[in-house]
Write a protein that holds these residues in place. Structure first.
Motif, PDB file in Angstrom:
ATOM      1  N   ASP A   1       0.809  -1.225   0.000  1.00  0.00           N
ATOM      2  CA  ASP A   1       0.000   0.000   0.000  1.00  0.00           C
ATOM      3  C   ASP A   1       0.838   1.268   0.000  1.00  0.00           C
ATOM      4  N   ILE A   2       1.852   1.312   0.847  1.00  0.00           N
ATOM      5  CA  ILE A   2       2.735   2.472   0.930  1.00  0.00           C
ATOM      6  C   ILE A   2       4.170   1.967   0.866  1.00  0.00           C
ATOM      7  N   VAL A   3       4.929   2.455  -0.112  1.00  0.00           N
ATOM      8  CA  VAL A   3       6.291   1.959  -0.328  1.00  0.00           C
ATOM      9  C   VAL A   3       7.291   3.081  -0.065  1.00  0.00           C
ATOM     10  N   LEU A   4       8.199   2.818   0.868  1.00  0.00           N
ATOM     11  CA  LEU A   4       9.351   3.683   1.103  1.00  0.00           C
ATOM     12  C   LEU A   4      10.575   2.961   0.571  1.00  0.00           C
ATOM     13  N   ALA A   5      11.533   3.702   0.039  1.00  0.00           N
ATOM     14  CA  ALA A   5      12.748   3.065  -0.469  1.00  0.00           C
ATOM     15  C   ALA A   5      13.969   3.882  -0.084  1.00  0.00           C
TER      16      ALA A   5
ATOM     17  N   ALA B   1      15.473   4.792  -6.749  1.00  0.00           N
ATOM     18  CA  ALA B   1      14.383   5.086  -5.817  1.00  0.00           C
ATOM     19  C   ALA B   1      13.830   6.483  -6.044  1.00  0.00           C
ATOM     20  N   GLU B   2      14.711   7.436  -6.296  1.00  0.00           N
ATOM     21  CA  GLU B   2      14.256   8.814  -6.505  1.00  0.00           C
ATOM     22  C   GLU B   2      13.446   8.929  -7.796  1.00  0.00           C
ATOM     23  N   GLN B   3      13.861   8.216  -8.849  1.00  0.00           N
ATOM     24  CA  GLN B   3      13.094   8.232 -10.097  1.00  0.00           C
ATOM     25  C   GLN B   3      11.755   7.533  -9.890  1.00  0.00           C
ATOM     26  N   ALA B   4      11.757   6.448  -9.118  1.00  0.00           N
ATOM     27  CA  ALA B   4      10.510   5.744  -8.826  1.00  0.00           C
ATOM     28  C   ALA B   4       9.535   6.645  -8.080  1.00  0.00           C
ATOM     29  N   GLU B   5      10.056   7.477  -7.200  1.00  0.00           N
ATOM     30  CA  GLU B   5       9.194   8.430  -6.493  1.00  0.00           C
ATOM     31  C   GLU B   5       8.637   9.467  -7.468  1.00  0.00           C
ATOM     32  N   GLN B   6       9.487   9.983  -8.338  1.00  0.00           N
ATOM     33  CA  GLN B   6       9.042  10.996  -9.303  1.00  0.00           C
ATOM     34  C   GLN B   6       7.993  10.434 -10.263  1.00  0.00           C
TER      35      GLN B   6
END
Length: 263
Positions: free
Chosen positions: A123-127, A173-178
Motif C-alpha cells: 500500500d505504501i512503499v518507502l525506499a 528510488a528517486e526516479q521511482a518516487e518521481q
C-alpha cells in the motif's frame, strides 16, 4: 513458530516480516513462500495486528526468484513456471493487496523481478535512496509476473511500463518516487526509522476505514465512474457503522485525541 527464511515479530500492533536470505539477496524459494504464507495468515487472523511492515535483511530487498531453486539438469524437461506462479506468487500478491490492514514496504536495497513487483503490490512503499527497481524478466526471456503487468501501467503509465518491462534497466528510488511508483525515497540510514514511525502511526488509526479505503482504490481501475460511486456509497455505509467512526466524531466534537480500536 520458528522460520528459516524470514524473520517475523509482532509488537504494539505492528507485524514486521523481514525476508531473511541475505546471502542470496532474499530471493524467493518454495520454502520461503510457505513461511510467508504462514506469517500472513497470522497477520490476517490476529485482530491485535493493525499494520504490516515488509522489508529485507542485508543489502537487498529481494532479487526475485532464486533460479537455483528451479535448476534443471541436462536432458530434463523444462519446469512449468505457471505452477510456481499459481502456487506461490499469485497468492502472495492477492494476500498483500486484499489484506484488510495497511501494508508498508521498506525497500532497503535492490528490488528485482518478482521482488520489485511484490514491493509495488504493497500500500505504501518507502525506499532507501540507494535502492533500485529492476524488472529483469526480459533478460531471461520471461514476462513480468507477480502483478507487474497490472501494476506498472497503472502506476507509471503505458510508455514507462513498456520501457521498464522490455529494457529491464535500473530505476532509482528517486526516479521511482518521481514517476509515482512509490510513496517516498528516504536517506538509507533513516529508512527503517521512517517505516517504523509510519507503521506506528497507522497501527493507531481506524483500521476498518483504512481497509475499506484500500478496497475502493484497488477497485477503481476496473470500474466506471458510476460503478465507483456506487462502491463508495456501499463502503461508506459500512464505515459509518463502525466504532471508530463514532469515536472519531466524538473526539472531534470533544476536542480530544481519538482512541481508535480498529473496529
Amino acid at each position: 513458530m520458528s522460520y528459516n527464511n524470514i524473520l517475523f515479530q509482532v509488537e504494539s500492533g505492528i507485524a514486521t516480516l523481514t525476508l531473511n536470505r541475505p546471502d542470496s539477496l532474499n530471493s524467493f524459494t518454495s520454502e520461503m513462500h510457505s513461511e510467508i504464507r504462514q506469517a500472513l495468515k497470522q497477520v490476517k487472523q490476529d485482530a491485535t495486528i493493525r499494520c504490516l511492515l515488509l522489508t529485507g535483511a542485508g543489502r537487498g530487498f529481494c532479487a526475485g526468484q532464486d533460479l537455483n531453486d528451479r535448476a534443471v539438469a541436462p536432458g530434463e524437461a523444462m519446469p512449468d513456471l505457471s505452477q510456481s506462479i499459481k502456487q506461490n506468487y499469485n497468492p502472495l500478491v492477492r494476500a498483500l493487496m486484499t489484506l484488510d490492514k495497511p501494508v508498508i514496504c521498506a525497500v532497503n536495497g535492490v528490488a528485482a523481478g518478482a521482488g520489485a513487483n511484490i514491493a509495488l503490490a504493497c500500500d505504501i512503499v518507502l525506499a532507501a535512496r540507494s535502492a533500485n527497481f529492476i524488472q529483469g524478466f526480459s533478460k531471461i526471456g520471461l514476462i513480468p509476473d507477480s502483478g507487474g503487468t497490472w501494476t506498472l501501467p497503472r502506476l507509471a503509465g503505458r510508455a514507462r511500463a513498456m520501457g521498464m518491462a522490455m529494457l529491464s534497466g535500473k530505476l532509482s528510488a528517486e526516479q521511482a518516487e518521481q514517476w509515482g511508483l512509490i510513496w517516498q525515497a528516504v536517506d538509507d540510514e533513516k529508512l527503517l526509522d521512517e517505516a517504523n514511525s509510519l507503521a506506528a502511526h497507522l497501527a493507531t488509526q481506524p483500521t476498518k476505514g483504512l481497509a475499506l479505503t484500500k478496497r475502493a482504490i484497488n477497485a477503481a481501475g476496473g470500474n466506471s465512474l458510476d460503478q465507483q460511486l456506487d462502491l463508495e456509497c456501499d463502503l461508506q455505509y459500512i464505515a459509518g457503522c463502525s466504532h471508530d467512526y463514532r469515536e472519531g466524531v466524538n473526539a472531534f466534537v470533544g476536542k480530544r485525541k481519538p482512541e481508535f480500536k480498529g473496529e
